[in-house]
Scaffold this motif. Structure first.
Motif, short mmCIF file in Angstrom:
data_model
loop_
_atom_site.label_atom_id
_atom_site.label_comp_id
_atom_site.label_asym_id
_atom_site.label_seq_id
_atom_site.Cartn_x
_atom_site.Cartn_y
_atom_site.Cartn_z
N ILE A 185 0.87 -1.18 0.00
CA ILE A 185 0.00 0.00 0.00
C ILE A 185 0.90 1.22 0.00
O ILE A 185 1.66 1.44 0.95
CB ILE A 185 -0.92 0.00 1.25
CG1 ILE A 185 -1.76 -1.28 1.29
CG2 ILE A 185 -1.81 1.24 1.27
CD1 ILE A 185 -2.62 -1.41 2.54
N ARG A 193 3.37 -0.93 4.05
CA ARG A 193 2.53 0.27 3.88
C ARG A 193 3.42 1.49 4.03
O ARG A 193 4.02 1.71 5.09
CB ARG A 193 1.41 0.27 4.92
CG ARG A 193 0.56 1.53 4.93
CD ARG A 193 -0.77 1.29 5.62
NE ARG A 193 -0.62 0.66 6.93
CZ ARG A 193 -0.50 1.33 8.08
NH1 ARG A 193 -0.55 2.64 8.08
NH2 ARG A 193 -0.35 0.68 9.22
N THR A 239 3.54 5.68 3.66
CA THR A 239 2.75 6.90 3.52
C THR A 239 3.68 8.10 3.53
O THR A 239 4.52 8.21 4.44
CB THR A 239 1.74 7.01 4.67
OG1 THR A 239 0.96 5.81 4.72
CG2 THR A 239 0.80 8.21 4.48
N VAL A 243 6.32 -0.71 7.74
CA VAL A 243 5.36 0.39 7.79
C VAL A 243 6.17 1.67 7.94
O VAL A 243 7.03 1.75 8.82
CB VAL A 243 4.38 0.23 8.97
CG1 VAL A 243 3.51 1.48 9.12
CG2 VAL A 243 3.51 -1.00 8.77
#
Ligand code: UD1
Ligand code: CA
Length: 457
Positions: free
Chosen positions: A279, A297, A299, A313
């Motif tokens: 993601i 993930r 971001t 992450v």
């Protein structure tokens, strides 16, 4: 020719069964209404007016930075919603595109095609239409004997013959702004729903002798509206495939594109390999030859070239060329792995720089630290950066070697090339080149174990 857009986002969306207004629900991390606004911008709309109403305190913040926001206090129909923009658009002449805030799949190309068709034909309006096997619920396109669009009739007002028409109104239009606001004054709410229908404008313009045209959608999926969670999931799947197709075409490998979710603003260079369950959200970027995933993930994170990011992450982190992280690393805001650095297994890093080639391979927490080049932190090294009230920094000089299971109680500095004995609790600075030890001395009591292991009689 001037182009403006109106985005309708005042409706409630009760079928979502949500505390959140419908248009604030997200696809690939971006609210529905933002997809529509961004499509209008990409199509070259110079001005965008958003119509908000229901839960406007949640919707307005999503659009007020780059659109003019008008309030439709009471939702009295789509014509009333567009009429609410008249003040904001006073004096505007040219093409006015009307878009639904709950139809996120519309593309800039289709919006541009509507505008171009209207310009070229000097039409009062061009409506985007679609052929549906099951047209129930949609407005039907009613054509005259010559095959020209005469008007649109809503489902609830349609005669059986009209209801049998399969050419439907997508709810996307490009209007001649002046013709639109003139016609809106003639729209009444004398219909089955007691609403002011925007669709009535087409019949009114025809009656005035203006041209009204239909543009058949090349891809009906673009018109998919989101009214329920099921449709939200469908639209999200289509958007996921669209974004992934773009990256695949640019030279990115995905083992299984269905298991990769990439936000619209993510940048990925060629020869990147994305493993399953990845993601990538926000302003994330990935440099050439990096391998990301599985189970990762990222971001707002920058990954350099030739990195390996395995089961990680990361949020607002930076990983420079050739650095590696994971499996099971957690990089929190302002974590920075410099070139060739490593954050290994079960390692958490926050607001810290790990210098070139430095390694934090196993079971560590590093927070508020500046780590030089060529440093090795042994397994279980922890920076104790928080005393219950304040956060304190740790500095580790180039080439330092920290033995396993060491607590570095901040604020504290380790000099260049020093060595810390395993199991130390370091509360004072250690000089360059020194050995730092902070643990109880080992003692030995001869025979104690054998003595105590004897079974009592
Ligand atoms: C509308 C069209 C229909 C078309 C369909 C396509 C009308 C009368 N009908 O029907 O021909 O086939 O879209 O999806 O336009 N909205 C407001 N304020 C209001 C009412 C609506 O902002 O007072 C917004 C809604 O939030 C939504 C959009 O306008 O984003 C469309 O309204 P909706 O009530 O869903 O229209 P439909 O009945 O679906
Ligand atoms: Ca609708």
């Amino acid at each position: 020719m001037n182009t403006a857009a109106v985005v309708l986002a005042a409706g409630a969306g009760t079928r979502m069964k949500s505390k959140k207004p419908k248009v604030a629900h997200e696809i690939l991390g971006k609210p529905l209404v933002r997809w529509v606004v961004d499509a209008a911008k990409d199509a070259g709309a110079e001005r965008i007016v958003s119509v908000v109403g229901h839960a406007r305190e949640q919707v307005a913040p999503l659009v007020e930075a780059d659109t003019e926001v008008v309030v439709q206090a009471e939702q009295r129909g789509t014509a009333d919603a567009v009429a609410a923009c008249e003040g904001a658009l006073a004096g505007f002449e040219g093409s006015l595109v009307v878009l639904s805030g709950d139809c996120p799949l519309i593309t800039p190309d289709t919006i541009s095609a509507l505008v171009r068709m209207r310009d070229e034909n000097d039409a009062a309006v061009v409506v985007l239409t679609m052929q549906l096997d099951d047209p129930f619920g949609y407005g039907r396109i009613i054509r005259d004997e010559a095959g020209e669009v005469a008007r649109i009739v809503e489902q609830k007002d349609a005669t059986p013959e009209e209801a049998a028409v399969t050419e439907c109104n997508s709810g996307f239009y490009c209007f001649d702004a002046r013709a639109l606001f003139g016609a809106l004054k003639q729209v009444s709410s004398d219909n089955a729903q007691g609403e002011f229908y925007l669709t009535d404008v087409l019949g009114i313009c025809r009656a005035e002798g203006r041209r009204v045209l239909a543009l058949p959608a090349t891809d009906a999926a673009e018109c998919l509206g989101v009214n329920s969670r099921m449709q939200l999931a469908e639209a999200a799947g289509i958007m996921q495939r669209r974004v992934n197709a773009r990256h695949l075409a640019n030279g990115v490998t995905m083992w299984d594109p269905a298991q990769v979710w990439i936000g619209p603003d993510v940048e990925i260079e060629r020869d990147v390999e994305l493993l399953p369950q990845v993601i990538l959200m926000g302003k994330t970027s990935v440099g050439e030859d990096s391998v990301i995933g599985p189970n990762t993930r990222l971001t707002d994170t920058r990954i350099g070239r030739g990195c390996v990011v395995d089961e990680t992450v990361a949020v607002e982190a930076q990983v420079d060329d050739g650095a590696t992280c994971g499996p099971r690393a957690y990089l929190r805001p302002k974590a920075h792995l410099c070139e060739g650095a490593k954050a290994g297994t079960h390692v958490e890093i926050k607001k810290s720089t790990v210098g070139r080639g430095s390694k934090v391979p196993h079971l560590s927490y590093v927070g508020d630290a500046t780590i030089g080049e060529g440093v090795n932190l042994g397994a279980g090294t922890i920076t104790c950066n928080y005393d219950g009230a304040n956060k304190w920094p740790t500095h580790i000089g180039d080439g330092a070697f920290v033995g396993s299971s060491t607590m570095l109680v901040a604020p504290v500095s380790l000099g260049e090339g020093c060595i810390i004995g395993a199991g130390s609790v370091i509360t004072k600075d250690v000089s360059a080149g020194a050995l730092g030890l902070g643990r109880a001395r080992q003692t030995e009591i001869a025979g104690w174990a054998d003595e105590n292991r004897k079974v009592k009689e």
